[in-house]
Design an enzyme around this catalytic site. Sequence first.
Site, PDB file in Angstrom:
ATOM      1  N   SER A  41       0.843  -1.184   0.000  1.00  0.00           N
ATOM      2  CA  SER A  41       0.000   0.000   0.000  1.00  0.00           C
ATOM      3  C   SER A  41       0.882   1.238   0.000  1.00  0.00           C
ATOM      4  O   SER A  41       2.022   1.194   0.426  1.00  0.00           O
ATOM      5  CB  SER A  41      -0.895   0.002   1.233  1.00  0.00           C
ATOM      6  OG  SER A  41      -1.514  -1.249   1.378  1.00  0.00           O
TER       7      SER A  41
HETATM    8  C1  LIG Z   1      -2.654  -4.157  -0.569  1.00  0.00           C
HETATM    9  S1  LIG Z   1      -2.081  -5.763  -0.239  1.00  0.00           S
HETATM   10  C2  LIG Z   1      -1.501  -5.684   1.436  1.00  0.00           C
HETATM   11  C3  LIG Z   1      -0.264  -4.861   1.666  1.00  0.00           C
HETATM   12  C4  LIG Z   1       0.470  -5.260   2.932  1.00  0.00           C
HETATM   13  N1  LIG Z   1      -0.231  -4.908   4.142  1.00  0.00           N
HETATM   14  C5  LIG Z   1       1.899  -4.746   2.986  1.00  0.00           C
HETATM   15  O1  LIG Z   1       2.338  -4.221   4.017  1.00  0.00           O
HETATM   16  O2  LIG Z   1       2.616  -4.904   1.964  1.00  0.00           O
HETATM   17  C6  LIG Z   1      -3.554  -6.723  -0.046  1.00  0.00           C
HETATM   18  C7  LIG Z   1      -3.310  -8.188   0.287  1.00  0.00           C
HETATM   19  O3  LIG Z   1      -4.550  -8.753   0.703  1.00  0.00           O
HETATM   20  C8  LIG Z   1      -4.493 -10.132   0.391  1.00  0.00           C
HETATM   21  N2  LIG Z   1      -5.836 -10.726   0.488  1.00  0.00           N
HETATM   22  C9  LIG Z   1      -6.866 -10.623  -0.386  1.00  0.00           C
HETATM   23  N3  LIG Z   1      -7.924 -11.328   0.050  1.00  0.00           N
HETATM   24  C10 LIG Z   1      -7.554 -11.890   1.248  1.00  0.00           C
HETATM   25  C11 LIG Z   1      -8.215 -12.735   2.180  1.00  0.00           C
HETATM   26  N4  LIG Z   1      -9.472 -13.164   1.980  1.00  0.00           N
HETATM   27  N5  LIG Z   1      -7.538 -13.111   3.297  1.00  0.00           N
HETATM   28  C12 LIG Z   1      -6.256 -12.705   3.505  1.00  0.00           C
HETATM   29  N6  LIG Z   1      -5.583 -11.905   2.633  1.00  0.00           N
HETATM   30  C13 LIG Z   1      -6.217 -11.507   1.528  1.00  0.00           C
HETATM   31  C14 LIG Z   1      -3.881 -10.147  -0.999  1.00  0.00           C
HETATM   32  O4  LIG Z   1      -3.364 -11.424  -1.328  1.00  0.00           O
HETATM   33  C15 LIG Z   1      -2.819  -9.032  -0.888  1.00  0.00           C
HETATM   34  O5  LIG Z   1      -1.547  -9.568  -0.602  1.00  0.00           O
END
Ligand SMILES: C[S@@+](CC[C@H](N)C(=O)[O-])C[C@H]1O[C@@H](n2cnc3c(N)ncnc32)[C@H](O)[C@@H]1O
Length: 294
Positions: free
Chosen positions: A4
């Site tokens: 993000s």
């Molecule tokens: C914007 S990224 C997160 C960035 C992260 N917090 C960082 O510090 O780099 C969103 C993440 O949410 C994960 N995601 C999507 N659906 C999910 C779910 N149902 N449970 C857990 N993770 C999920 C995706 O695989 C992705 O890696």
Amino acid sequence: MSSSKPSLVLSMLTDLDPRPGDRVLEVGAGTGWNAGLFAHRLGARNVTTIDIDPSVVRTARAALHSLSLPVEVLCGDGYAGVPARAPYDRIVATCGLRQVPFAWVEQTRPGGIILLPWGTDFSSTEGTARLAVSDDGASASGPFTGLVEFMRMRAQRLEPDTHDAYVTEDSKQDAVASTTSLAPEVFADYSPAAFAIGLRVHAMTYRRGPKEDGAHPLWLLSLTDRSWACAIFRGNQDSHTVYQSGQRRLWDEVEAAHTWWAEQGRPGCTRFGLRVDADGQQAWLDDPGNHVRQ
Ligand SMILES: C[S@@+](CC[C@H](N)C(=O)[O-])C[C@H]1O[C@@H](n2cnc3c(N)ncnc32)[C@H](O)[C@@H]1O
């Protein structure tokens, strides 16, 4: 892999306001960067992060462990939370949700905070919901702190049918023309109007079409049937042509929601909030008792 924007992370961390020693669950580990920040502030053993994508989990785990940060990095669907490590003082999601799972309320201690990007099917603009868990642990409620756009949580991603499935030759024949004075800005990214309209209208979404002959079409698609509407926005005109087809009059529904929003004094997202309990979720305006009705 997705991370993000740093400014977004900073504002979410400020909203989350974790205190030293707090136990935090992050849903959406991504690169592991956010979890690393939590570990630095709270102690790595207080941090749990989960991601649904196994390759993302492997990389995040390796990155955190290479920094000697023994954060618990789990692979799974964060929608269920991580009950084995509960209770948490804070739960933060870094992917966008349409439904807040009650499991997160159950896994957060009374007085704890749940922070998540939350929105409706209508638009991709979301509000950051900051929900405080009630003293009896039976609900969580709080205001939106600002507008954001996040990668949507898997399983909450909307895949409506293709454009051609909606806009058939027959449905074009049936389309009824009218005009609207709604401005195209209503549907811009980070539009407070679009956020508010999304709280009022039922099961529909909008898409911008490709520019054609100097016009910018905007499509509304029903998620309950194949009804559609299309507004043709041209330059700085005050009035634009609209076509509506199908059982639902989608444009009329959006106009009614926009009128309601204008009557409320055009509230920005921070006047709205969300309440979650075992029965589901409810958006509110100004006061948790003042429900926004669809
Ligand atoms: C914007 S990224 C997160 C960035 C992260 N917090 C960082 O510090 O780099 C969103 C993440 O949410 C994960 N995601 C999507 N659906 C999910 C779910 N149902 N449970 C857990 N993770 C999920 C995706 O695989 C992705 O890696």
